[in-house]
Design a protein around this motif. Structure first.
Motif, PDB file in Angstrom:
ATOM      1  N   TYR A 132       0.846  -1.184   0.000  1.00 51.09           N
ATOM      2  CA  TYR A 132       0.000   0.000   0.000  1.00 51.09           C
ATOM      3  C   TYR A 132       0.887   1.241   0.000  1.00 51.09           C
ATOM      4  N   ARG A 190      -2.986   3.653  -3.024  1.00 51.82           N
ATOM      5  CA  ARG A 190      -2.762   2.705  -4.107  1.00 51.82           C
ATOM      6  C   ARG A 190      -2.421   1.331  -3.529  1.00 51.82           C
ATOM      7  N   THR A 210      -0.834  -2.400  -4.721  1.00 51.91           N
ATOM      8  CA  THR A 210      -0.045  -3.062  -5.765  1.00 51.91           C
ATOM      9  C   THR A 210       0.113  -4.541  -5.435  1.00 51.91           C
ATOM     10  N   SER A 266      -1.409  -2.379 -10.290  1.00 49.13           N
ATOM     11  CA  SER A 266      -1.771  -1.477  -9.202  1.00 49.13           C
ATOM     12  C   SER A 266      -3.157  -0.903  -9.443  1.00 49.13           C
ATOM     13  N   SER A 307      -5.836   2.368  -7.852  1.00 48.90           N
ATOM     14  CA  SER A 307      -6.143   3.454  -6.916  1.00 48.90           C
ATOM     15  C   SER A 307      -7.478   3.154  -6.252  1.00 48.90           C
TER      16      SER A 307
END
Length: 773
Positions: free
Chosen positions: A658, A675, A677, A716, A718
């Motif tokens: 994060y 975000r 990932t 990734s 958002s």
């Protein structure tokens, strides 16, 4: 005037403009999301389509008769339709809607179910053909269409994993799809009321019915059950939320008295109900067996009138649990609208006892009209008039059952929580040439919870010799064998089974294998509570196997959390809960890596009993919840305790990072962005969690938001989460408000309640919210 009178009966008090705006936005978002999810659910059965066609023709005929039945005009609001229908009903017709009868012959009570009832089901309210009022056919329960144990013939239906398991997905779309599936099977089976929606907070981890509920946090529990309720009701049927309220243990459940600070209850147990009602809009609320502050829950003015009607403006009807009605006048004045499941109660309080009370003037027709208006409102709002039930087959089509199997298998796999995976022992690989599966009847099936929620599956009970065979049994194992499912996935491996009754023999088999998989089980069910220690010497079995083979995996099949004193010696642990009718296949999906685990704990796994607020034996008589709203991880935080496995914990076969936590406060609307990932080599799903802490809160931190995120390896995304303002607020009923204390709050981004990754401050001005807890 009639419409105004109906609104008054339904509790439609005016709301403040600010509250209306917030509530309207929330409901719009929820309804759009469920509509989008519903579009993804394929039509599963030709027979169901045909049935819907028949229903449409029936409804069309009803529309043609609107001249003599104007309440059948679908263009009118439910309130207007109630206002047109109610004056046409006789007193006796009104009273007949206020009582349901058990729908299964019950020789112990010398009771024979009404002929029009669905034999083997939970309840029946007679139709009123003169006015086009449909009958109400009631089916248990929250994971599928259940059959009463005493029924001569069992409906074979699909069982979802337990509600606690579905909560462990942290995925509202999964909850909605599961609800839509079991609601579809209920409708296709001839039922238009489902007794689902269990949302009692897990205040006591030894509660035997925790598997019917959705964990220890009100935001998670209310959100997930609300989604399931919305899914069920997408089939034009009614469901409940239950058991209202504070029915948090089975010991002395029929007379025990729950005592708790009311403000604390509003921030915990009752907030879970509030959220489930907001998000799911259930047609009915089922009140519980227990007492609350001395009064039975089903005749509690505080619960049924002050909280449910005056503060929450709930418009549906309240039904009792089966055997939870204890009076006529007191219950009716408090707000109980329908007595359920006679002869479980001692008298027909809303039948033969009610009519003379009305005739004598003891009870006015205004109270009768109030209850009947609420029942009719729910029936209109949720389509029982406009989409009438036309068929009630004992057997469902293969297409419908195949659809159910796919839904429950996916939900089951998604619900499983990988608690530990040292050395990446999972997923199993082709290198494991010899595997021993030990215990838990894994050669035959997977365990289910007992009591009224028990679904009978196609193929019957895989372990019919289990005891008890009668209520709250039978002990049921669904015929979905993890052993056979693993053999299908690893055809070149030698996979043997040892029953685990002899720890020494199990250890010997483990020593000769590449991998040992121990299935640890504990049955749980309605009417009894459980120990957190695995029964039948299973802890010793696990210790013995782990000592013999360092590559030992433990699969836990239980109704909830259990003690794991052997966890340091076992490299891999998977919580599979009660995994439903496709549970064996789902377990093999996870162990083989066909599905990447993504479940996260909806409840804390404690280290020892002394960590509980009330570690002694569950009491009878009075249950005094002195911990107030500090339930689960909030209690652990407040006392500085370290659990075995924390609320929100769950591992994956990949890893997630994060970054970029940011908090924006605009017009008192707090939005959190960051975000996520996927830093590993396989696709997977994660559940980033948002907690908040700050001045005036009842606990060191609260769960305030979460999101299920699916990512390809290296990808990734958002994420943006809007925080409900109530998550920053305290509740003070004496002051008549929910208030945010001014000051600086911390917003935490976390993998679990015990694993915070990043924090950011946000300053909030002091403000009062509408009375919305």
């Amino acid at each position: 005037m009639q419409a105004a009178r109906a609104s008054a009966y339904l509790g439609a008090e005016p709301e403040t403009a600010a509250f209306t705006v917030i509530k309207g936005e929330r409901e719009t978002v929820v309804k759009k999301r469920w509509a989008a999810v519903l579009l993804t659910i394929s039509t599963a059965s030709v027979s169901l389509v045909a049935a819907n066609s028949t229903m449409a023709q029936t409804a069309s005929m009803g529309d043609a008769r609107q001249s003599d039945r104007p309440w059948m005009n679908r263009a009118l609001t439910p309130e207007a339709r109630v206002a047109l229908l109610l004056p046409q009903m006789s007193r006796d017709e009104k009273i007949s809607l206020m009582m349901s009868y058990f729908a299964t012959d019950f020789p112990v009570k010398q009771f024979k179910a009404p002929q029009e009832a669905r034999q083997g089901s939970a309840g029946y309210v007679a139709a009123i053909p003169r006015l086009g009022i449909p009958g109400q056919w009631l089916a248990d329960a929250g994971i599928g269409v259940a059959t009463q144990g005493g029924a001569a013939h069992k409906r074979e239906r699909t069982a979802l994993p337990s509600n606690l398991a579905v909560a462990a997905t942290w995925n509202t779309e999964t909850a909605f799809k599961g609800g839509a599936m079991i609601g579809g099977e209920a409708r296709a089976s001839g039922f238009n009321v489902m007794l689902a929606g269990g949302v009692n907070l897990e205040r006591e981890p030894r509660n035997g019915r925790n598997f019917e509920y959705a964990g220890e946090d009100p935001l998670l529990a209310g959100t997930m059950i609300g989604a399931a309720v919305a899914g069920i009701q997408s089939n034009h049927i009614i469901t409940t939320v239950k058991h209202f309220a504070l029915n948090d243990q089975e010991t002395d459940r029929n007379a025990g008295n729950a005592v708790i600070d009311h403000d604390g209850a509003r921030l915990s147990d009752l907030f879970a109900f509030k959220l489930a009602i907001e998000r799911g809009n259930p047609g009915s609320v089922m009140c519980s067996y227990n007492r609350v502050d001395g009064a039975y829950a089903c005749e509690s003015p505080w619960l049924l009138d002050e909280v449910l009607r005056k503060d929450w403006h709930y418009r549906g009807y309240v039904m009792s649990d089966w055997g939870a009605t204890h009076s006529t006048e007191a219950s009716l004045r408090a707000g109980l609208d329908q007595q359920s499941g006679y002869p479980f109660d001692t008298k027909q309080f809303y039948g033969s006892e009610l009519k003379p009370a009305v005739e004598s003037g003891q009870i006015g027709m205004d109270l009768i009209d109030r209850s009947v208006s609420r029942i009719l409102y729910a029936m209109f709002e949720h389509g029982l008039f406009d989409h009438p039930i036309t068929e009630a087959p004992m057997a469902l089509s293969k297409e419908l059952l195949d659809h159910g199997a796919a839904v429950t298998r996916a939900a089951s796999a998604e619900s499983m929580v990988l608690l530990k995976n040292d050395g990446n022992i999972l997923p199993l690989t082709a290198k494991a040439r010899k595997i021993v599966v030990i215990g838990g009847h894994a050669d035959r099936g997977v365990l289910a919870g007992g009591g009224s929620s028990l679904v009978y599956s196609v193929g019957g009970n895989a372990v019919p010799e289990g005891m008890p065979k009668i209520w709250p049994g039978p002990v049921m194992y669904y015929p979905s064998s993890p052993l056979e499912a693993l053999r299908k996935r690893f055809p070149d491996a030698q996979i043997i089974f040892v029953d685990g009754k002899d720890p020494a023999a199990a250890a010997q088999a483990a020593r000769a294998s590449d991998v040992a998989i121990v299935f640890a089980t504990q049955w749980a069910g309605e009417s009894f509570d459980v120990s957190l220690t695995l029964p039948d010497n299973q802890d010793a079995l696990i210790e013995s196997v782990a000592s013999a083979n360092p590559h030992t995996v433990v699969v836990i099949e239980t109704g909830g959390s259990v003690l794991t004193p052997w966890r340091a010696k076992v490299p891999a642990i998977l919580a599979s809960w009660f995994p439903g009718t496709q549970g064996g296949e789902a377990i093999a999906d996870i162990l083989s890596g066909a599905v990447n685990p993504s479940g996260h704990l909806p409840t804390t796994f404690i280290d020892n009993l002394d960590q509980l607020p009330h570690p002694g034996p569950l009491p009878k008589g009075e249950f005094r919840y002195s911990e107030g709203s500090q339930v689960g991880y909030k209690w652990f935080d407040a006392k500085g305790l370290k659990p075995a496995f924390a609320f929100g914990h769950g591992l994956s076969y990949t890893s997630f990072t994060y970054t970029g936590l940011a908090v924006r406060n605009s017009a008192s609307q707090v939005t959190v962005t960051f975000r996520v990932t996927n830093a590993g080599r396989v696709a997977g799903s994660d559940v980033p969690q948002i907690y908040v802490s700050g001045p005036g809160l009842d606990a060191p931190k609260r769960l305030a938001g979460f999101e299920k995120v699916k990512l390809a390896p290296g990808a990734s995304a958002s994420v943006s989460i809007l925080i409900d303002p109530r998550m920053f607020a305290d509740f003070k009923r004496a002051q008549g408000m929910t208030r945010i204390a001014g000051g600086t709050y911390q917003v935490h981004l976390a993998h679990s309640a015990a694993n915070i990754v990043a924090s950011a401050p946000v300053h909030l001005a002091a403000q009062a919210l509408a009375l919305d807890y």
